[in-house]
Enzyme design. Structure first.
Site, PDB file in Angstrom:
ATOM      1  N   ASN A 212      19.905  18.457   9.268  1.00 28.48           N
ATOM      2  CA  ASN A 212      18.913  19.197  10.057  1.00 28.48           C
ATOM      3  C   ASN A 212      19.602  19.905  11.211  1.00 28.48           C
ATOM      4  OD1 ASN A 212      18.957  17.373  12.423  1.00 28.48           O
ATOM      5  ND2 ASN A 212      18.132  15.912  10.945  1.00 28.48           N
ATOM      6  N   ASP A 281      14.831  11.649   7.069  1.00 28.86           N
ATOM      7  CA  ASP A 281      13.839  10.696   6.559  1.00 28.86           C
ATOM      8  C   ASP A 281      14.228  10.175   5.170  1.00 28.86           C
ATOM      9  OD1 ASP A 281      12.028  10.802   8.745  1.00 28.86           O
ATOM     10  OD2 ASP A 281      11.467  12.826   8.108  1.00 28.86           O
ATOM     11  N   LYS A 291      32.586  16.726  -6.611  1.00 23.18           N
ATOM     12  CA  LYS A 291      31.742  17.893  -6.363  1.00 23.18           C
ATOM     13  C   LYS A 291      30.941  18.221  -7.630  1.00 23.18           C
ATOM     14  CE  LYS A 291      31.633  22.678  -5.093  1.00 23.18           C
ATOM     15  NZ  LYS A 291      32.265  23.938  -5.351  1.00 23.18           N
ATOM     16  N   LYS A 340       2.121   7.108  15.829  1.00 20.65           N
ATOM     17  CA  LYS A 340       3.537   6.746  15.657  1.00 20.65           C
ATOM     18  C   LYS A 340       3.902   5.526  16.505  1.00 20.65           C
ATOM     19  CE  LYS A 340       5.798  10.194  14.362  1.00 20.65           C
ATOM     20  NZ  LYS A 340       6.232  11.586  14.392  1.00 20.65           N
ATOM     21  N   LYS A 344       5.430   2.281  14.691  1.00 23.94           N
ATOM     22  CA  LYS A 344       6.835   1.922  14.914  1.00 23.94           C
ATOM     23  C   LYS A 344       6.983   0.737  15.865  1.00 23.94           C
ATOM     24  CE  LYS A 344       8.497   6.330  13.498  1.00 23.94           C
ATOM     25  NZ  LYS A 344       9.726   6.905  12.990  1.00 23.94           N
TER      26      LYS A 344
HETATM   27  N1  CTP Z   1      13.628   7.666  13.720  1.00 23.70           N
HETATM   28  C1  CTP Z   1      14.566   6.674  13.504  1.00 23.70           C
HETATM   29  N2  CTP Z   1      15.010   6.425  12.241  1.00 23.70           N
HETATM   30  C2  CTP Z   1      14.531   7.109  11.192  1.00 23.70           C
HETATM   31  C3  CTP Z   1      13.571   8.125  11.401  1.00 23.70           C
HETATM   32  C4  CTP Z   1      13.150   8.370  12.681  1.00 23.70           C
HETATM   33  O1  CTP Z   1      14.990   6.046  14.468  1.00 23.70           O
HETATM   34  N3  CTP Z   1      14.984   6.839   9.991  1.00 23.70           N
HETATM   35  C5  CTP Z   1      13.141   7.878  15.092  1.00 23.70           C
HETATM   36  C6  CTP Z   1      13.597   9.164  15.755  1.00 23.70           C
HETATM   37  O2  CTP Z   1      14.810   8.986  16.445  1.00 23.70           O
HETATM   38  C7  CTP Z   1      12.438   9.443  16.694  1.00 23.70           C
HETATM   39  C8  CTP Z   1      11.247   8.972  15.895  1.00 23.70           C
HETATM   40  O3  CTP Z   1      11.746   7.967  15.053  1.00 23.70           O
HETATM   41  O4  CTP Z   1      12.504   8.663  17.865  1.00 23.70           O
HETATM   42  C9  CTP Z   1      10.662  10.108  15.107  1.00 23.70           C
HETATM   43  O5  CTP Z   1       9.894   9.576  14.113  1.00 23.70           O
HETATM   44  P1  CTP Z   1       9.642  10.354  12.743  1.00 23.70           P
HETATM   45  O6  CTP Z   1       8.803   9.434  11.924  1.00 23.70           O
HETATM   46  O7  CTP Z   1      10.865  10.867  12.143  1.00 23.70           O
HETATM   47  O8  CTP Z   1       8.797  11.499  13.330  1.00 23.70           O
HETATM   48  P2  CTP Z   1       8.776  12.988  12.967  1.00 23.70           P
HETATM   49  O9  CTP Z   1      10.164  13.486  12.813  1.00 23.70           O
HETATM   50  O10 CTP Z   1       7.961  13.613  14.034  1.00 23.70           O
HETATM   51  O11 CTP Z   1       8.117  12.990  11.533  1.00 23.70           O
HETATM   52  P3  CTP Z   1       6.621  12.714  11.013  1.00 23.70           P
HETATM   53  O12 CTP Z   1       5.704  13.382  11.976  1.00 23.70           O
HETATM   54  O13 CTP Z   1       6.644  13.276   9.661  1.00 23.70           O
HETATM   55  O14 CTP Z   1       6.403  11.222  11.001  1.00 23.70           O
END
Ligand code: CTP
Length: 405
Positions: A212, A281, A291, A340, A344
């Site tokens: 990304n 994700d 490759k 979230k 989390k």
């Molecule tokens: N994060 C993490 N580990 C992952 C994915 C995310 O620690 N494997 C953390 C990121 O660092 C951030 C937060 O989770 O603090 C973001 O959550 P995420 O679910 O990725 O949110 P978005 O990117 O906003 O995606 P979505 O809205 O689709 O849930």
């Protein structure tokens, strides 16, 4: 004066007449890299070794040399002394050390050093005979007794040809000491702040990956602000377009799995964890060890599996520690962030509105909400560097409340 989390502290670098004066250029650069504004004060003798123009170009600030050089500032030594949050004498000759020990004030540098109330770090560099001389050693002891930080010179090849003690230590070490001294009385002294930053890259094969565009700016601003406020900082940094600050323990990682491993390990003795990384994700289930050839293999189908959530993993074992996450949203910013927060299990979510041109990936500013179980606080759009200070002071307040329970 101690710098707050979101103000830019000022370092005054005093350069004296020593062959190691050229290393002060690197010291200036590293201090700037750590987020400090830097001013340079030189003795007349120092200008024989490095020209003031060099420092002027590096700092974009006037370089102070003579007591009466600045007609606009008739009491230059006082303004320099007051403006500095930290004074660094590097390299320090036996002469300036002797003047400091005896309170002699006969030029701009010695008067400024006498006038300042800010912490002083002295990095001596001289011939071994001069360093070992009882006069110098006694002067150094006087400085140390007064709370001035004196960095022991390195042993090695000296300009006079001797191999002995007297070399200026590496600029990075000097800057580490200066930053530690600057942070000693900071609001985060005693905290260990763990920060994830940047993106991750998930390999498809040895040359392709899923990644990304994370710049790493927010996480690095957090690391800088935490360091300036006296925290011990561990930065776990994935691929990013900005360099990590000097003087911070930074572990570079590439994949989400590596980030999880390093972060989980560092979390053991952290007090605050802030997950600012844009972690992929999904990751390919079976990255190829060669490759992939589009003529022979299917490149349009890559089997993916979800990465482990680092933020949720830390939050699940947080106990007394404070865990903060980020959310990037384009609509229903607060509602999604609250969801979230619950999913989390962290203490707070910094919710960014990335639909705006002045917020989110790559931008220098952010429009954010601080979302906790107690509600959502809307913050004005501000520089990421300022937002970093706001986040840290709120995280610290949560940590204090938790520890007081
Ligand atoms: N994060 C993490 N580990 C992952 C994915 C995310 O620690 N494997 C953390 C990121 O660092 C951030 C937060 O989770 O603090 C973001 O959550 P995420 O679910 O990725 O949110 P978005 O990117 O906003 O995606 P979505 O809205 O689709 O849930």
């Amino acid at each position: 004066m101690t710098a707050g989390a979101n103000s830019q502290p000022c370092a005054l670098v005093c350069v004296t007449g020593c062959i190691a004066a050229y290393k002060s250029c690197e010291i200036v650069r590293l201090l700037q890299k750590a987020g400090l504004r830097v001013k340079v004060l030189m003795t007349e003798h120092a200008t024989q070794f490095v020209g003031p123009t060099t420092f002027r170009a590096l700092t974009h600030e006037k370089v102070a040399v003579g007591l009466f050089d600045d007609p606009e500032d008739p009491i230059h030594h006082i303004s320099l002394a007051q403006e500095a949050d930290i004074v660094l004498v590097a390299p320090a000759t036996a002469n300036v050390i002797a003047k400091m020990a005896h309170g002699i004030a006969d030029d701009l540098m010695s008067t400024t050093l006498l006038a300042t109330r800010s912490p002083i770090v002295v990095a001596p560099a001289m011939n071994a005979g001069m360093w070992e001389n009882v006069a110098t050693q006694e002067n150094v002891e006087v400085l140390k007794r007064r709370g001035i930080h004196v960095i022991t010179p390195d042993s090695g090849y000296l300009a006079c040809g001797e191999v002995a003690a007297g070399r200026l230590p590496e600029p990075a070490h000097i800057v580490d000491v200066a930053l530690a001294v600057l942070g000693e009385k900071g609001s985060l002294a005693g905290e260990h702040v763990l920060i994830t930053a940047g993106g991750t890259q998930e390999p498809i094969d040895p040359v392709r990956f899923i990644g990304n565009r994370s710049s790493g700016k927010m996480g690095i601003a957090l690391a800088r602000a935490a360091q300036r406020s006296g925290a011990r900082v561990t930065l776990v940094l994935g691929p990013a377009s900005v360099e990590p600050p000097a003087g911070i323990a930074c572990v570079r990682v590439t994949t989400a799995a590596e980030m999880l491993e390093v972060t989980s390990h560092a979390f053991a003795d952290a007090t605050i964890a802030i997950c600012a990384a844009a972690v992929a994700d999904y990751t390919p289930v079976r990255p190829a060890d060669h490759k992939l050839k589009k003529t022979e293999e299917r490149l349009d189908v890559v089997e993916l599996t979800e990465t482990e959530d680092i933020l949720a993993t830390l939050a699940a074992k947080k106990q007394d520690r404070v865990v903060v996450g980020f959310a990037a949203e384009t609509s229903n910013v607060v509602a999604y962030a609250q969801d979230k927060l619950g999913r989390k299990g962290c203490d707070a979510i910094v919710a960014n509105d990335v639909s705006r041109a002045d917020s989110g990936f790559g931008s220098d500013t952010d429009k954010a909400w601080w979302v906790t179980a107690d509600g959502a606080e809307e913050l004005p759009c501000m520089a990421k560097t300022d937002l970093a200070g706001e986040i840290l002071s709120r995280a610290k307040a949560l940590a204090d409340v938790r520890r007081a329970r």
